[in-house]
Design a protein around this motif. Structure first.
Motif, PDB file in Angstrom:
ATOM      1  N   VAL A   1       0.857  -1.186   0.000  1.00 27.41           N
ATOM      2  CA  VAL A   1       0.000   0.000   0.000  1.00 27.41           C
ATOM      3  C   VAL A   1       0.892   1.235   0.000  1.00 27.41           C
ATOM      4  N   PRO A   2       0.835   2.073  -1.032  1.00 28.34           N
ATOM      5  CA  PRO A   2       1.676   3.271  -1.086  1.00 28.34           C
ATOM      6  C   PRO A   2       1.489   4.144   0.152  1.00 28.34           C
ATOM      7  N   GLY A   3       2.607   4.640   0.649  1.00 31.43           N
ATOM      8  CA  GLY A   3       2.567   5.509   1.818  1.00 31.43           C
ATOM      9  C   GLY A   3       2.716   4.794   3.139  1.00 31.43           C
ATOM     10  N   VAL A   4       2.756   3.448   3.118  1.00 35.31           N
ATOM     11  CA  VAL A   4       2.933   2.675   4.354  1.00 35.31           C
ATOM     12  C   VAL A   4       4.239   1.898   4.249  1.00 35.31           C
ATOM     13  N   PRO A   5       5.236   2.209   5.089  1.00 34.58           N
ATOM     14  CA  PRO A   5       6.526   1.502   5.016  1.00 34.58           C
ATOM     15  C   PRO A   5       6.340   0.006   5.244  1.00 34.58           C
ATOM     16  N   GLU A   6       6.993  -0.798   4.426  1.00 35.64           N
ATOM     17  CA  GLU A   6       6.911  -2.245   4.562  1.00 35.64           C
ATOM     18  C   GLU A   6       7.761  -2.724   5.740  1.00 35.64           C
ATOM     19  N   LEU A   7       7.266  -3.719   6.437  1.00 35.41           N
ATOM     20  CA  LEU A   7       8.042  -4.423   7.443  1.00 35.41           C
ATOM     21  C   LEU A   7       8.508  -5.750   6.852  1.00 35.41           C
ATOM     22  N   LYS A   8       9.641  -6.244   7.317  1.00 40.99           N
ATOM     23  CA  LYS A   8      10.182  -7.486   6.773  1.00 40.99           C
ATOM     24  C   LYS A   8       9.375  -8.672   7.292  1.00 40.99           C
ATOM     25  N   PRO A   9       8.742  -9.439   6.375  1.00 43.00           N
ATOM     26  CA  PRO A   9       7.989 -10.613   6.823  1.00 43.00           C
ATOM     27  C   PRO A   9       8.908 -11.805   7.050  1.00 43.00           C
ATOM     28  N   LEU A  10       8.533 -12.678   7.956  1.00 43.17           N
ATOM     29  CA  LEU A  10       9.232 -13.941   8.145  1.00 43.17           C
ATOM     30  C   LEU A  10       8.228 -14.984   8.592  1.00 43.17           C
ATOM     31  N   THR A  11       8.544 -16.238   8.337  1.00 40.61           N
ATOM     32  CA  THR A  11       7.627 -17.317   8.683  1.00 40.61           C
ATOM     33  C   THR A  11       7.688 -17.587  10.178  1.00 40.61           C
ATOM     34  N   ARG A  12       6.699 -18.309  10.656  1.00 41.41           N
ATOM     35  CA  ARG A  12       6.699 -18.711  12.069  1.00 41.41           C
ATOM     36  C   ARG A  12       7.938 -19.549  12.377  1.00 41.41           C
ATOM     37  N   TYR A  13       8.318 -20.445  11.441  1.00 41.86           N
ATOM     38  CA  TYR A  13       9.500 -21.275  11.651  1.00 41.86           C
ATOM     39  C   TYR A  13      10.745 -20.407  11.792  1.00 41.86           C
ATOM     40  N   GLU A  14      10.880 -19.423  10.923  1.00 40.52           N
ATOM     41  CA  GLU A  14      12.037 -18.527  11.002  1.00 40.52           C
ATOM     42  C   GLU A  14      12.039 -17.746  12.311  1.00 40.52           C
ATOM     43  N   ALA A  15      10.862 -17.280  12.721  1.00 46.50           N
ATOM     44  CA  ALA A  15      10.763 -16.496  13.945  1.00 46.50           C
ATOM     45  C   ALA A  15      11.158 -17.308  15.169  1.00 46.50           C
ATOM     46  N   MET A  16      10.787 -18.583  15.195  1.00 45.69           N
ATOM     47  CA  MET A  16      11.094 -19.430  16.334  1.00 45.69           C
ATOM     48  C   MET A  16      12.583 -19.767  16.420  1.00 45.69           C
ATOM     49  N   ARG A  17      13.316 -19.566  15.326  1.00 44.83           N
ATOM     50  CA  ARG A  17      14.743 -19.847  15.327  1.00 44.83           C
ATOM     51  C   ARG A  17      15.597 -18.607  15.586  1.00 44.83           C
ATOM     52  N   LEU A  18      14.950 -17.487  15.840  1.00 47.04           N
ATOM     53  CA  LEU A  18      15.701 -16.290  16.179  1.00 47.04           C
ATOM     54  C   LEU A  18      16.424 -16.498  17.509  1.00 47.04           C
ATOM     55  N   GLY A  19      17.562 -15.853  17.653  1.00 50.38           N
ATOM     56  CA  GLY A  19      18.377 -16.026  18.846  1.00 50.38           C
ATOM     57  C   GLY A  19      17.768 -15.399  20.088  1.00 50.38           C
ATOM     58  N   PRO A  20      18.410 -15.581  21.240  1.00 54.45           N
ATOM     59  CA  PRO A  20      17.867 -15.076  22.509  1.00 54.45           C
ATOM     60  C   PRO A  20      17.863 -13.553  22.599  1.00 54.45           C
TER      61      PRO A  20
ATOM     62  N   ASP B   1      -4.992 -19.771  14.581  1.00 54.28           N
ATOM     63  CA  ASP B   1      -5.358 -18.373  14.382  1.00 54.28           C
ATOM     64  C   ASP B   1      -4.160 -17.515  13.969  1.00 54.28           C
ATOM     65  N   TYR B   2      -2.976 -18.120  13.905  1.00 52.26           N
ATOM     66  CA  TYR B   2      -1.765 -17.367  13.544  1.00 52.26           C
ATOM     67  C   TYR B   2      -1.887 -16.843  12.118  1.00 52.26           C
ATOM     68  N   LEU B   3      -1.509 -15.567  11.916  1.00 52.46           N
ATOM     69  CA  LEU B   3      -1.613 -14.954  10.593  1.00 52.46           C
ATOM     70  C   LEU B   3      -0.256 -14.621   9.995  1.00 52.46           C
ATOM     71  N   CYS B   4       0.638 -13.976  10.755  1.00 53.26           N
ATOM     72  CA  CYS B   4       1.906 -13.535  10.170  1.00 53.26           C
ATOM     73  C   CYS B   4       2.872 -13.093  11.266  1.00 53.26           C
ATOM     74  N   SER B   5       4.115 -12.909  10.865  1.00 56.94           N
ATOM     75  CA  SER B   5       5.158 -12.346  11.734  1.00 56.94           C
ATOM     76  C   SER B   5       5.957 -11.334  10.920  1.00 56.94           C
ATOM     77  N   HIS B   6       6.388 -10.258  11.577  1.00 60.48           N
ATOM     78  CA  HIS B   6       7.195  -9.238  10.921  1.00 60.48           C
ATOM     79  C   HIS B   6       8.261  -8.738  11.882  1.00 60.48           C
ATOM     80  N   LEU B   7       9.398  -8.379  11.326  1.00 64.09           N
ATOM     81  CA  LEU B   7      10.437  -7.722  12.108  1.00 64.09           C
ATOM     82  C   LEU B   7      10.100  -6.244  12.195  1.00 64.09           C
ATOM     83  N   THR B   8      10.190  -5.676  13.379  1.00 58.55           N
ATOM     84  CA  THR B   8       9.830  -4.284  13.580  1.00 58.55           C
ATOM     85  C   THR B   8      11.017  -3.373  13.301  1.00 58.55           C
ATOM     86  N   GLU B   9      10.711  -2.110  13.033  1.00 53.84           N
ATOM     87  CA  GLU B   9      11.757  -1.120  12.843  1.00 53.84           C
ATOM     88  C   GLU B   9      12.117  -0.497  14.183  1.00 53.84           C
ATOM     89  N   GLY B  10      13.320   0.073  14.260  1.00 52.71           N
ATOM     90  CA  GLY B  10      13.727   0.741  15.482  1.00 52.71           C
ATOM     91  C   GLY B  10      14.924   0.083  16.132  1.00 52.71           C
TER      92      GLY B  10
END
Length: 232
Positions: free
Chosen positions: A25-44, A117-126
């Motif tokens: 959607v123009p005007g809305v910065p994209e966040l990086k999507p990742l799968t649930r599997y990828e999210a669960m493998r993120l480090g501590p 009910d899980y829909l998506c995961s995204h990495l946040t900015e900041g």
């Protein structure tokens, strides 16, 4: 270190996961999507937030002519920002869903979500390393209304949660009333992105209508007319 580097390679024999959709959607910065599997493998070093959108088909008509489409719940928070029910989940002690349900119990009191009910995961900015998980549950309008009533009697009502609100999913003839005006409010964190993402992915509002609503909020507002000065 990038998220994929922190997770390491996929295990041998693991299926290649399809790319996740983007908001687009123009005007809305994209966040990086990742799968649930990828999210669960993120480090501590990563924190996990879980929030939920509860919604129901709504056959009602505003003023007898404007389709309401769906009833979508959000919250007015203690800091004056709009957000979805949920919060941070400590992965040392809770699964994503157990942690989410624990927080929902404090703010809503009568709903439990599952992995279905899980829909998506995204990495946040900041500066903080946070992955935002988002859930969506379709209910009946009667079930949604029951949750609204229950929320008033929850522990967090009047403290961390000022009240539930419904998102207007229509745009009035002035091109600002309804969803555009709602999107002009202040949202916490990824809540605005998640709202638009869910509305698009779940086909609740056509993508072109979302783009028009966002574009309307970016137009400069006309200054109010000073009738006293005009009279002088």
């Amino acid at each position: 270190m990038g998220a994929m580097a922190a997770m390491g390679a996929l295990p041998a024999g693991a299926a290649v996961l399809p790319p996740l959709p983007t908001l687009g959607v123009p005007g809305v910065p994209e966040l990086k999507p990742l799968t649930r599997y990828e999210a669960m493998r993120l480090g501590p070093g990563w924190s996990h937030s879980c929030h939920a959108m509860l919604y129901a088909p709504n056959p009602g008509m505003l003023f007898g002519r404007i389709p309401l489409r769906y009833a979508v719940l959000m919250q007015m928070r203690f800091d004056g920002l709009l957000g979805f029910p949920g919060g941070f989940v400590d992965r040392r002690y809770w699964s994503l869903e157990d942690g989410l349900n624990r927080v929902l119990g404090l703010g809503l009191g009568c709903v439990r979500l599952t992995e279905a009910d899980y829909l998506c995961s995204h990495l946040t900015e900041g500066p903080h390393r946070v992955v935002a998980h988002f859930y969506a549950r379709q209910l009946t309008l009667e079930e949604l209304h029951t949750i609204e009533i229950s929320a008033v009697h929850s522990r967090d009502h009047g403290l961390e949660v000022m009240g539930m609100v419904r998102v207007p999913l229509y745009t009035q003839k002035d091109r600002m009333g309804g969803l555009p005006n709602f999107l002009a409010n202040s949202f916490v964190g990824t809540a605005k992105f998640q709202l638009l993402f869910a509305l698009k992915i779940l086909n609740m509002v056509p993508e072109e209508k979302l783009a028009e609503a966002v574009a309307a909020t970016q137009k400069p507002k006309k200054p109010p007319i000073d009738h006293a000065a005009g009279a002088m």
